[in-house]
Design a protein around this motif. Sequence first.
Motif, PDB file in Angstrom:
ATOM      1  N   PHE A  51      55.673 108.734  29.806  1.00 31.49           N
ATOM      2  CA  PHE A  51      55.509 107.292  30.010  1.00 31.49           C
ATOM      3  C   PHE A  51      54.541 106.705  28.993  1.00 31.49           C
ATOM      4  CE2 PHE A  51      53.200 103.679  31.657  1.00 31.49           C
ATOM      5  CZ  PHE A  51      54.241 102.823  31.965  1.00 31.49           C
ATOM      6  N   HIS A  52      54.976 105.610  28.331  1.00 29.22           N
ATOM      7  CA  HIS A  52      54.130 104.940  27.343  1.00 29.22           C
ATOM      8  C   HIS A  52      54.002 103.439  27.601  1.00 29.22           C
ATOM      9  CE1 HIS A  52      54.248 108.677  25.135  1.00 29.22           C
ATOM     10  NE2 HIS A  52      55.574 108.641  25.125  1.00 29.22           N
ATOM     11  N   SER A  53      55.091 102.815  28.022  1.00 30.40           N
ATOM     12  CA  SER A  53      55.066 101.359  28.198  1.00 30.40           C
ATOM     13  C   SER A  53      56.234 100.947  29.077  1.00 30.40           C
ATOM     14  CB  SER A  53      55.152 100.650  26.835  1.00 30.40           C
ATOM     15  OG  SER A  53      56.376 100.987  26.189  1.00 30.40           O
ATOM     16  N   ARG A  80      51.223  98.340  28.401  1.00 28.18           N
ATOM     17  CA  ARG A  80      51.071  99.430  27.433  1.00 28.18           C
ATOM     18  C   ARG A  80      49.624  99.903  27.465  1.00 28.18           C
ATOM     19  NH1 ARG A  80      51.232  98.362  21.195  1.00 28.18           N
ATOM     20  NH2 ARG A  80      48.983  98.510  21.546  1.00 28.18           N
ATOM     21  N   GLY A  81      49.409 101.138  27.923  1.00 29.24           N
ATOM     22  CA  GLY A  81      48.049 101.655  28.038  1.00 29.24           C
ATOM     23  C   GLY A  81      47.220 100.801  28.981  1.00 29.24           C
ATOM     24  N   ASP A  82      46.028 100.376  28.506  1.00 29.54           N
ATOM     25  CA  ASP A  82      45.176  99.535  29.344  1.00 29.54           C
ATOM     26  C   ASP A  82      45.373  98.053  29.039  1.00 29.54           C
ATOM     27  OD1 ASP A  82      43.961  99.320  26.903  1.00 29.54           O
ATOM     28  OD2 ASP A  82      41.967  99.934  27.573  1.00 29.54           O
ATOM     29  N   GLN A 127      41.971 101.532  39.678  1.00 31.20           N
ATOM     30  CA  GLN A 127      42.534 102.189  40.853  1.00 31.20           C
ATOM     31  C   GLN A 127      43.984 101.782  41.035  1.00 31.20           C
ATOM     32  OE1 GLN A 127      41.617 104.088  43.863  1.00 31.20           O
ATOM     33  NE2 GLN A 127      40.144 105.003  42.455  1.00 31.20           N
ATOM     34  N   PHE A 128      44.297 100.541  40.645  1.00 33.42           N
ATOM     35  CA  PHE A 128      45.659 100.051  40.768  1.00 33.42           C
ATOM     36  C   PHE A 128      46.433 100.189  39.465  1.00 33.42           C
ATOM     37  CE2 PHE A 128      43.159  97.511  43.831  1.00 33.42           C
ATOM     38  CZ  PHE A 128      43.717  98.020  44.980  1.00 33.42           C
ATOM     39  N   LEU A 129      45.845  99.714  38.360  1.00 36.85           N
ATOM     40  CA  LEU A 129      46.570  99.700  37.100  1.00 36.85           C
ATOM     41  C   LEU A 129      46.908 101.097  36.615  1.00 36.85           C
ATOM     42  CD1 LEU A 129      44.836  96.847  35.086  1.00 36.85           C
ATOM     43  CD2 LEU A 129      46.902  96.771  36.476  1.00 36.85           C
TER      44      LEU A 129
END
Length: 234
Positions: A51-53, A80-82, A127-129
């Motif tokens: 998984f990347h995006s 994508r990422g953070d 915690q969610f993202l």
Amino acid sequence: MIVRRFASLLFIFAAIFGLSVAFAAANSSQNHGSLSLDNVLAHLDDSARNFHSLSADVERTKVTVVVNDRSTEAGAILVRGDRMLLDLKTPDPRTILRNGDNLFIYEPGLKRVEEFNLGKNRGLVDQFLLLGFGTGGKELRRSYGVALVGEAPIDDRKTVELELAPKSEDVLKQFSKIQIWFDQSSWLPVQQQLFEAGSGDYMIVRYSKMVRNPNIPDSAFKPRWPKGTEKIKH
């Protein structure tokens, strides 16, 4: 003020976490027979590495139980990422952009954008993202009590339902539990339900037009607001 603001925003963030959990399992779409919790989480572990995006359309319905009120908003999301861009179109246009530690809320009707630095609140947001965006089963178990509720049809699709009970007291102040249903033919999410702590109110979230690992450029997450927009930094 920032904590109160995050409390409301987390309902939006949490509503989309299951997208990437589902995408992480999307490559394991064969028939697995009778499913166990370990079996489901193992598929998430195996597929999370890829998984990347993601991009998707999102529809979120908030249900206020006491007055039996239902309000729905819809839009599109890029992750994508953070980094995350949530562009809500109806009923009231609004853009929520996360770029690392910075969070922006743009309301075109008010010609205003608010900027927050996550700082000490980053752990709560993550915690969610980070829960769903490429997170595997082992990581889920570290932060949540995970239960396999069962298998049931939703909209003529055979699904499996997981229920998550937050272990963190800070998360429990926002949500008492989170449920997510996966279509067993594709391992994509059919529906999520998130229960507010204390009130009994909940959200129902549905997804469509999902694309796994699209090529999303850095420019998609660059803060850009129309000329004349009022900027409020907290």
